[in-house]
Design a protein around this motif. Sequence first.
Motif, mmCIF file in Angstrom:
data_model
loop_
_atom_site.group_PDB
_atom_site.id
_atom_site.type_symbol
_atom_site.label_atom_id
_atom_site.label_comp_id
_atom_site.label_asym_id
_atom_site.label_seq_id
_atom_site.Cartn_x
_atom_site.Cartn_y
_atom_site.Cartn_z
ATOM 1 N N PRO A 189 -75.278 55.369 29.814
ATOM 2 C CA PRO A 189 -74.458 56.036 30.825
ATOM 3 C C PRO A 189 -73.219 55.209 31.141
ATOM 4 O O PRO A 189 -73.277 53.976 31.133
ATOM 5 C CB PRO A 189 -75.377 56.102 32.055
ATOM 6 N N ARG A 190 -72.106 55.890 31.355
ATOM 7 C CA ARG A 190 -70.856 55.174 31.662
ATOM 8 C C ARG A 190 -70.565 55.290 33.145
ATOM 9 O O ARG A 190 -70.420 56.384 33.667
ATOM 10 C CB ARG A 190 -69.700 55.753 30.866
ATOM 11 N N GLN A 191 -70.456 54.184 33.786
ATOM 12 C CA GLN A 191 -70.163 54.194 35.219
ATOM 13 C C GLN A 191 -68.869 53.446 35.461
ATOM 14 O O GLN A 191 -68.502 52.570 34.683
ATOM 15 C CB GLN A 191 -71.279 53.487 35.954
ATOM 16 N N LEU A 200 -66.319 50.795 37.246
ATOM 17 C CA LEU A 200 -66.529 49.426 37.722
ATOM 18 C C LEU A 200 -66.864 49.427 39.207
ATOM 19 O O LEU A 200 -67.758 48.700 39.656
ATOM 20 C CB LEU A 200 -65.267 48.595 37.456
ATOM 21 N N SER A 201 -66.173 50.260 39.981
ATOM 22 C CA SER A 201 -66.438 50.289 41.426
ATOM 23 C C SER A 201 -67.878 50.721 41.684
ATOM 24 O O SER A 201 -68.570 50.127 42.515
ATOM 25 C CB SER A 201 -65.496 51.250 42.148
ATOM 26 N N ALA A 202 -68.342 51.728 40.936
ATOM 27 C CA ALA A 202 -69.726 52.182 41.125
ATOM 28 C C ALA A 202 -70.702 51.066 40.749
ATOM 29 O O ALA A 202 -71.710 50.852 41.424
ATOM 30 C CB ALA A 202 -69.984 53.426 40.283
ATOM 31 N N LEU A 203 -70.375 50.342 39.681
ATOM 32 C CA LEU A 203 -71.275 49.256 39.259
ATOM 33 C C LEU A 203 -71.385 48.198 40.360
ATOM 34 O O LEU A 203 -72.461 47.665 40.622
ATOM 35 C CB LEU A 203 -70.773 48.627 37.949
ATOM 36 N N PHE A 204 -70.264 47.897 41.007
ATOM 37 C CA PHE A 204 -70.291 46.919 42.108
ATOM 38 C C PHE A 204 -71.091 47.468 43.296
ATOM 39 O O PHE A 204 -71.857 46.740 43.928
ATOM 40 C CB PHE A 204 -68.874 46.548 42.560
ATOM 41 N N LEU A 225 -70.074 45.759 31.605
ATOM 42 C CA LEU A 225 -71.442 45.311 31.292
ATOM 43 C C LEU A 225 -72.306 45.452 32.540
ATOM 44 O O LEU A 225 -71.833 45.250 33.660
ATOM 45 C CB LEU A 225 -71.430 43.836 30.866
ATOM 46 N N ASP A 226 -73.557 45.805 32.357
ATOM 47 C CA ASP A 226 -74.523 45.780 33.461
ATOM 48 C C ASP A 226 -75.850 45.294 32.879
ATOM 49 O O ASP A 226 -75.923 44.961 31.688
ATOM 50 C CB ASP A 226 -74.648 47.161 34.138
#
Length: 505
Positions: free
Chosen positions: A16-18, A20-24, A54-55
Amino acid sequence: MSDQADAIWQSIANSPRQTLSALFEQDPERLSLLAHRIPLAGTDILFDFSKTHLDSALLAQFEQLAGAMHLAGMRDQFLSGAKINSSEDRSAEHPAERGMGAVDSVESANSLHARMAALVDAIDQGVFGEIKHVLHIGIGGSALGPKLVIDALCRDSDRYDIAVVANVDGEALSEAVAKFDPARTLVAIASKTFTTTETLMNATSAIEWMREGGVEDPYGQLVALTAAPDKAAEWGIDETRILPFSETVGGRYSVWSSIGFPVAMALGNDGFAAFREGAAAMDAHFASAPFARNMPVLAAFADLYYAQVRGCQTRAVFAYDERMRLLPDYLQQLEMESNGKAVRRDGTALGRPSAPVTWGGVGTDAQHAVFQLLHQGTHLIPVEFIAARLAGHEFDEAHHRALLTNCFAQGAALMQGKASDDPQRSYPGDRPSATILIDSVDPQSLGALIAFYEHRTFANAMLLGINPFDQFGVELGKEIAKSMGNRQSGDFDPSTAALIDAAGL
Ligand code: F6P
């Protein structure tokens, strides 16, 4: 590439592509996952990859890829001096120059360093007369490393004036010698093979310049830095002034060897040793840190994610420090000559993108020139910022604060973007960057930083299955250039023939 690796690539591509803000937002621990401060040789370097996509799930998949591509085993073979450069049937022993590798190779590198240090001491003591200038002649890996390191570390040095001449264009040599006194100049001819046309032509002209400047024995002021000492001796250089290095040290990895002679001249022997110590600390980190916290490997995961999954064809590097302004040039050779290849180690087609184009510049200048495209262009370009916490100059500290705030602001702006009703004024954001913050531009930190890039390049290559240590692609142009002198324009394609005629060659 194995079916297993292909399957892992497929699953990475389907992740899934999220934003950067969502990842933070989703992961309060994101910084501890992707930003690491690594202690190295009495200093430390902060590597922040949290503004990449990256996550933890992607990291886990890349770790699986590392397993499928035998990264750990390949790294261990490389660092122990095994013959990892399969196409040339030899090892890649630049780490031995910093103390890691096969016992014999490390001992030999140590003794060659001692020999070089003795020559530097002798020059310091006036054995060659009152030497004040060093003209370093070399090209590619025999020039870019010394040029970068001297520009970064030796700005205040009062030891010797150093000029590095690479281009066969006589303008380069003429600019370099303009400020030098031939009688007080030592000429270092740097060439791993001692066959490179440009270098030998520049060296011949430098000898002529000394002769015309009244030096009776110009050969007495020559030093050779080479892995082919016999060729240097045939060329007329006295054995006592030939500083050899091992054939197993590749050109673009050679600044640690005798190719670093002008660095030792400018910094002194202790400074050159400290530079190698910094690299040794990075070698130790690369050899032992778990991959998800191993900075060259983590950086390679990010590189591959963007080049292979997001289709990024370039990678931009900006040094926010005037002293490191030559880093993008250096990295271009390191990354593009190492990993710009379409076949794997076994000769089969790579079947996926090779290394992206490395380009970049210096901040803050670049902000006012190329950053428009990074923020609003249609290309997705991962950006890397490199900065130092401490300034090296004595002007108001506001300069350095402005430099660093601009650097950090660019990373934040690329990630955040900005919505606007006016499409011309809206920024899409979600653009990735990484930031590397060293403490100060000193020999240890720079040594560790360059070694980080070397190992990142290696990790990228291993994860793709290619050999980063050969460079057959540079040969064809050299061959054609050599043959051009002896052939008629009719031997070439119409375009090349017309150019030869137009230039009157
Ligand atoms: O043309 C490419 C190259 O072979 C580089 O790999 C190397 O660093 C450069 O030329 C110079 O080669 P040498 O040190 O043998 O003169």
